[in-house]
Design a protein around this motif. Structure first.
Motif, PDB file in Angstrom:
ATOM      1  N   GLY B  20      86.006 -25.896  86.243  1.00 17.86           N
ATOM      2  CA  GLY B  20      85.165 -26.171  85.069  1.00 17.86           C
ATOM      3  C   GLY B  20      85.036 -24.969  84.153  1.00 17.86           C
ATOM      4  N   ILE B  21      84.785 -23.786  84.713  1.00 16.32           N
ATOM      5  CA  ILE B  21      84.646 -22.597  83.849  1.00 16.32           C
ATOM      6  C   ILE B  21      86.009 -22.168  83.314  1.00 16.32           C
ATOM      7  N   ARG B  22      87.076 -22.387  84.086  1.00 13.69           N
ATOM      8  CA  ARG B  22      88.405 -22.037  83.565  1.00 13.69           C
ATOM      9  C   ARG B  22      88.721 -22.862  82.320  1.00 13.69           C
ATOM     10  N   HIS B  23      88.350 -24.145  82.337  1.00 16.04           N
ATOM     11  CA  HIS B  23      88.582 -24.998  81.160  1.00 16.04           C
ATOM     12  C   HIS B  23      87.726 -24.524  79.982  1.00 16.04           C
ATOM     13  N   LEU B  24      86.464 -24.179  80.256  1.00 11.80           N
ATOM     14  CA  LEU B  24      85.562 -23.738  79.185  1.00 11.80           C
ATOM     15  C   LEU B  24      86.053 -22.427  78.559  1.00 11.80           C
ATOM     16  N   ILE B  25      86.560 -21.520  79.370  1.00 14.64           N
ATOM     17  CA  ILE B  25      87.097 -20.246  78.859  1.00 14.64           C
ATOM     18  C   ILE B  25      88.260 -20.518  77.900  1.00 14.64           C
ATOM     19  N   LYS B  26      89.134 -21.458  78.308  1.00 16.52           N
ATOM     20  CA  LYS B  26      90.301 -21.797  77.483  1.00 16.52           C
ATOM     21  C   LYS B  26      89.871 -22.292  76.100  1.00 16.52           C
ATOM     22  N   ILE B  27      88.851 -23.158  76.092  1.00 18.64           N
ATOM     23  CA  ILE B  27      88.357 -23.679  74.802  1.00 18.64           C
ATOM     24  C   ILE B  27      87.720 -22.561  73.979  1.00 18.64           C
ATOM     25  N   LEU B  96      76.761 -16.450  71.006  1.00 16.49           N
ATOM     26  CA  LEU B  96      76.628 -17.720  71.711  1.00 16.49           C
ATOM     27  C   LEU B  96      76.787 -17.454  73.205  1.00 16.49           C
ATOM     28  N   CYS B  97      76.056 -18.212  74.009  1.00 17.89           N
ATOM     29  CA  CYS B  97      76.292 -18.230  75.453  1.00 17.89           C
ATOM     30  C   CYS B  97      76.572 -19.672  75.852  1.00 17.89           C
ATOM     31  N   VAL B  98      77.698 -19.885  76.535  1.00 17.50           N
ATOM     32  CA  VAL B  98      77.991 -21.228  77.048  1.00 17.50           C
ATOM     33  C   VAL B  98      78.086 -21.152  78.568  1.00 17.50           C
ATOM     34  N   SER B  99      77.593 -22.212  79.215  1.00 18.93           N
ATOM     35  CA  SER B  99      77.535 -22.238  80.670  1.00 18.93           C
ATOM     36  C   SER B  99      78.145 -23.541  81.162  1.00 18.93           C
ATOM     37  N   GLY B 100      79.020 -23.431  82.184  1.00 12.46           N
ATOM     38  CA  GLY B 100      79.667 -24.628  82.706  1.00 12.46           C
ATOM     39  C   GLY B 100      81.167 -24.425  82.773  1.00 12.46           C
ATOM     40  N   ILE B 101      81.941 -25.462  82.678  1.00 12.42           N
ATOM     41  CA  ILE B 101      81.487 -26.852  82.701  1.00 12.42           C
ATOM     42  C   ILE B 101      81.103 -27.167  84.128  1.00 12.42           C
ATOM     43  N   ASN B 102      79.869 -27.622  84.343  1.00 12.82           N
ATOM     44  CA  ASN B 102      79.419 -27.883  85.694  1.00 12.82           C
ATOM     45  C   ASN B 102      80.147 -29.075  86.310  1.00 12.82           C
ATOM     46  N   HIS B 103      80.463 -28.932  87.586  1.00 12.47           N
ATOM     47  CA  HIS B 103      81.026 -30.047  88.361  1.00 12.47           C
ATOM     48  C   HIS B 103      79.867 -30.906  88.857  1.00 12.47           C
ATOM     49  N   GLY B 104      79.425 -31.867  88.055  1.00 11.82           N
ATOM     50  CA  GLY B 104      78.316 -32.743  88.436  1.00 11.82           C
ATOM     51  C   GLY B 104      77.256 -32.782  87.347  1.00 11.82           C
ATOM     52  N   SER B 105      76.408 -33.791  87.419  1.00  8.55           N
ATOM     53  CA  SER B 105      75.429 -34.067  86.365  1.00  8.55           C
ATOM     54  C   SER B 105      74.293 -33.067  86.314  1.00  8.55           C
ATOM     55  N   SER B 134      78.091 -30.050  81.318  1.00 11.01           N
ATOM     56  CA  SER B 134      78.264 -30.599  82.660  1.00 11.01           C
ATOM     57  C   SER B 134      79.037 -31.920  82.582  1.00 11.01           C
ATOM     58  N   LEU B 135      79.878 -32.127  83.595  1.00  7.70           N
ATOM     59  CA  LEU B 135      80.669 -33.365  83.677  1.00  7.70           C
ATOM     60  C   LEU B 135      80.213 -34.171  84.891  1.00  7.70           C
ATOM     61  N   LEU B 136      80.045 -35.472  84.702  1.00  6.84           N
ATOM     62  CA  LEU B 136      79.566 -36.316  85.799  1.00  6.84           C
ATOM     63  C   LEU B 136      80.678 -36.595  86.804  1.00  6.84           C
ATOM     64  N   ASP B 137      81.202 -35.524  87.376  1.00  5.70           N
ATOM     65  CA  ASP B 137      82.243 -35.656  88.388  1.00  5.70           C
ATOM     66  C   ASP B 137      82.174 -34.412  89.274  1.00  5.70           C
ATOM     67  N   TYR B 138      81.744 -34.596  90.523  1.00  6.61           N
ATOM     68  CA  TYR B 138      81.553 -33.458  91.424  1.00  6.61           C
ATOM     69  C   TYR B 138      82.864 -32.900  91.972  1.00  6.61           C
ATOM     70  N   SER B 139      83.941 -33.654  91.786  1.00  9.35           N
ATOM     71  CA  SER B 139      85.208 -33.280  92.405  1.00  9.35           C
ATOM     72  C   SER B 139      85.734 -31.951  91.866  1.00  9.35           C
ATOM     73  N   LEU B 140      86.329 -31.171  92.752  1.00 11.14           N
ATOM     74  CA  LEU B 140      86.977 -29.930  92.319  1.00 11.14           C
ATOM     75  C   LEU B 140      88.206 -30.218  91.478  1.00 11.14           C
ATOM     76  N   SER B 141      88.760 -31.423  91.634  1.00  8.52           N
ATOM     77  CA  SER B 141      89.938 -31.792  90.831  1.00  8.52           C
ATOM     78  C   SER B 141      89.562 -32.694  89.652  1.00  8.52           C
ATOM     79  N   ALA B 142      88.311 -32.599  89.213  1.00 15.14           N
ATOM     80  CA  ALA B 142      87.843 -33.387  88.066  1.00 15.14           C
ATOM     81  C   ALA B 142      88.709 -33.107  86.835  1.00 15.14           C
ATOM     82  N   ASN B 143      88.858 -34.107  85.980  1.00 11.45           N
ATOM     83  CA  ASN B 143      89.637 -33.966  84.750  1.00 11.45           C
ATOM     84  C   ASN B 143      88.724 -33.533  83.600  1.00 11.45           C
ATOM     85  N   PHE B 144      88.854 -32.265  83.177  1.00 14.38           N
ATOM     86  CA  PHE B 144      87.995 -31.739  82.115  1.00 14.38           C
ATOM     87  C   PHE B 144      88.590 -31.938  80.722  1.00 14.38           C
ATOM     88  N   GLU B 145      89.849 -32.366  80.645  1.00 17.90           N
ATOM     89  CA  GLU B 145      90.515 -32.488  79.337  1.00 17.90           C
ATOM     90  C   GLU B 145      89.722 -33.332  78.332  1.00 17.90           C
TER      91      GLU B 145
END
Lengths: 260, 260
Positions: B20-27, B96-105, B134-145
Motif C-alpha cells: 500500500g505505501i509502495r503504491h502511494l509513494i509511486k503516485i 502535505l502529509c499522506v498516510s497509507g494506503i492502508n490494507h483494510g477499512s 485506506s482500501l477495503l481489502d486486507y490482503s497483502l496482494s490487494a490491487n491498489f491500481e
C-alpha cells in the motif's frame, strides 16, 4: 436511578497498581459495585491502541478477604481492557465506566494521545456512560485526596442524568488542595499542540536513537477552555465525542472539483 | 500553489515494506518531492499511540540509485514517524502529509483505532495538510491500481485549496475496479461500532489467553455516511477534526448541579 447499586467498571492507563486507580477504586466502592480490569503495566501515550497482532492475558487478582470486589490484570491496552471486561468478565452491561485517575494531564490536545481517555471512549462506543479522570501531577506520590469530592459529584450527576448520546467526559484536576479548587467548569478543548524535541543519543553499539520529549504550546486565549479553567483553579470537564466528522466543513468540501 | 514542487511526507501503519505505501509513494513522486518516514513493522490498531517509555530508532534506507527520494525506517508508531520526520529529518515544514494506503477499512468508528489516520491527525495538529488513504481489502496482494486516479484528484485539490483549519481527510476506497467506482463522495462518519468476540485458548503452559476478534455493526441508515458511500461504489471522503469537544452538549451540561 434504580435502588440497585450501580455496576461500575474501573480501568486506567498507568497500570493496575498505580496510586491513581487505587484512589478511584476507593471512591467508586462508596457509590456502587466495582469490577476492576486494568493493564498489568503502564500504557501511557497508547492513544486508542488495541491489540490485534498479539494475544491477551487477563487474570483475576487474589485480593485480601475484606475486599468485596474483583480485579483483573490484563496484558493489553486500556481499550482492550474495556472490550475484554464487557465480553468476558462482566455478566451485564455496566452502568458506568471510569478511567484513571491518570498521573498527568489529559487536557486539550492530550486527549488524542491518552490511554485514559481511550478507555472512556471505547466504553462510550459501546453505549456505556464513561468518564476519564486525570490529575495535573505526574508524580507517583501525587496527592489524590483533593479530587474525591469532585469525582463523587460528577459521577453522581452522570448516574442520575446519563450522558448525551455519543459523548463521554474528560475531567482534569489542577494540582491544588481541595480548599483552593474553585469548582467544576464545563469547558471546550483548548486549541493547543506539542512542539517535539528529540533527545538524540548513541547506544553502546554505536547506533543513534531518540527519546521523544516536547513542549506544550497553547495559543488559545479563550476563557471557555480546559486550559484556562485548570490555570485558574477549576476542575475542567470537557464533553468528548467520537464522531470525528468536521460537520461544519462538509459544505465547503462539496464545492471542490473532486470528480472532474 | 507555488511553481516549486510540493514537499510531501509519506507514512503508513502497515510498515514501510507494505504494498500500500509502495503504491502511494509511486503516485506522490509524480506530484512532488517525496520523503518517506514509516514504521519498520506493522502498527495496525495502534490508534494515536506515541512512544514515551522506550527509545526510537530512525534509520535511512539504502535505495536503488535510480530512486530520487529518501526513505527512513522508524521503530515507533505512525504518530512517532510524523513527529520525528518534522523535527529531525525534514529541513522545512512539508506541504502535505499522506498516510497509507492502508490494507483494510478505516471508515466509520474504525477511525479511532486507526494508525493510518493517527499519522494524518498528528500532521494536522502541527498545521500540515494531511490525508489518510485506506482500501477495503486486507490482503497483502490487494490491487491498489484503481485508487490512483482518485488519490491524484484528492491530493491536487488539497494542494490547491488547502484544508479548513483543524481538519484532515479520511479517504476510503471500495474494493472495486476503477471503472466500477462511481466517484468521490464527501461524507460524514457513520454511527457504527464493533461487537467484540474473544477467541479464548489455552497456552502450552496451561494459562488462558485471548485473541481479539469482532463483528462490525452499522445501525446508521443515512445515505450521507461513509459506509453508505462505500457500499454503493463510491470513494468516501470524511473531513476529520481533532477538536473532540461535543460543542452541542455544553449548554446541557451547564445545567447540571456539579457544584452544589
Amino acid at each position: 436511578m434504580s435502588t440497585e447499586r450501580p455496576l461500575i467498571l474501573v480501568t486506567n492507563d498507568d497500570g493496575i497498581t498505580a496510586p491513581g486507580i487505587r484512589h478511584l477504586i476507593k471512591i467508586m466502592k462508596q457509590i456502587g459495585d466495582v469490577i476492576v480490569v486494568a493493564p498489568d503495566s503502564p500504557q501511557s501515550g497508547m492513544g486508542h491502541a488495541i491489540t490485534l497482532n498479539d494475544n491477551l492475558y487477563c487474570d483475576p487478582l487474589q485480593l485480601k478477604e475484606e475486599e468485596n470486589h474483583q480485579e483483573y490484570s490484563c496484558s493489553g491496552t486500556p481499550a482492550d481492557c474495556v472490550k475484554i471486561a464487557k465480553q468476558e468478565i462482566l455478566h451485564r452491561k455496566p452502568d458506568l465506566c471510569v478511567s484513571g485517575i491518570n498521573h498527568g494531564s489529559n487536557s486539550s490536545i492530550n486527549v488524542i494521545y491518552s490511554g485514559t481517555m481511550s478507555a472512556a471512549v471505547e466504553a462510550g462506543t459501546e453505549g456505556i456512560p464513561a468518564i476519564g479522570f486525570s490529575l495535573l501531577d505526574y508524580s507517583l506520590s501525587a496527592n489524590f485526596e483533593p479530587t474525591t469530592k469532585f469525582i463523587k459529584s460528577i459521577t453522581n450527576n452522570v448516574l442520575e442524568n446519563g450522558l448525551p448520546e455519543g459523548v463521554v467526559l474528560n475531567v482534569n484536576f489542577p494540582k491544588l488542595e481541595e480548599k483552593e479548587i474553585k469548582g467544576i467548569k464545563v469547558c471546550r478543548q483548548a486549541k493547543a499542540h506539542w512542539v517535539e524535541k528529540f533527545d538524540k543519543r548513541t547506544n553502546p553499539q554505536g547506533r543513534d536513537y531518540y527519546w521523544l520529549t516536547g513542549e506544550f504550546i497553547n495559543e488559545d486565549k479563550g476563557e471557555d477552555t480546559d486550559e484556562w479553567a485548570l490555570k485558574n483553579g477549576y476542575v475542567s470537564l470537557v464533553p468528548v465525542q467520537f464522531d470525528l466528522t468536521a460537520h461544519h466543513t462538509l459544505k465547503e468540501l462539496n464545492n471542490w472539483n473532486l470528480n472532474d
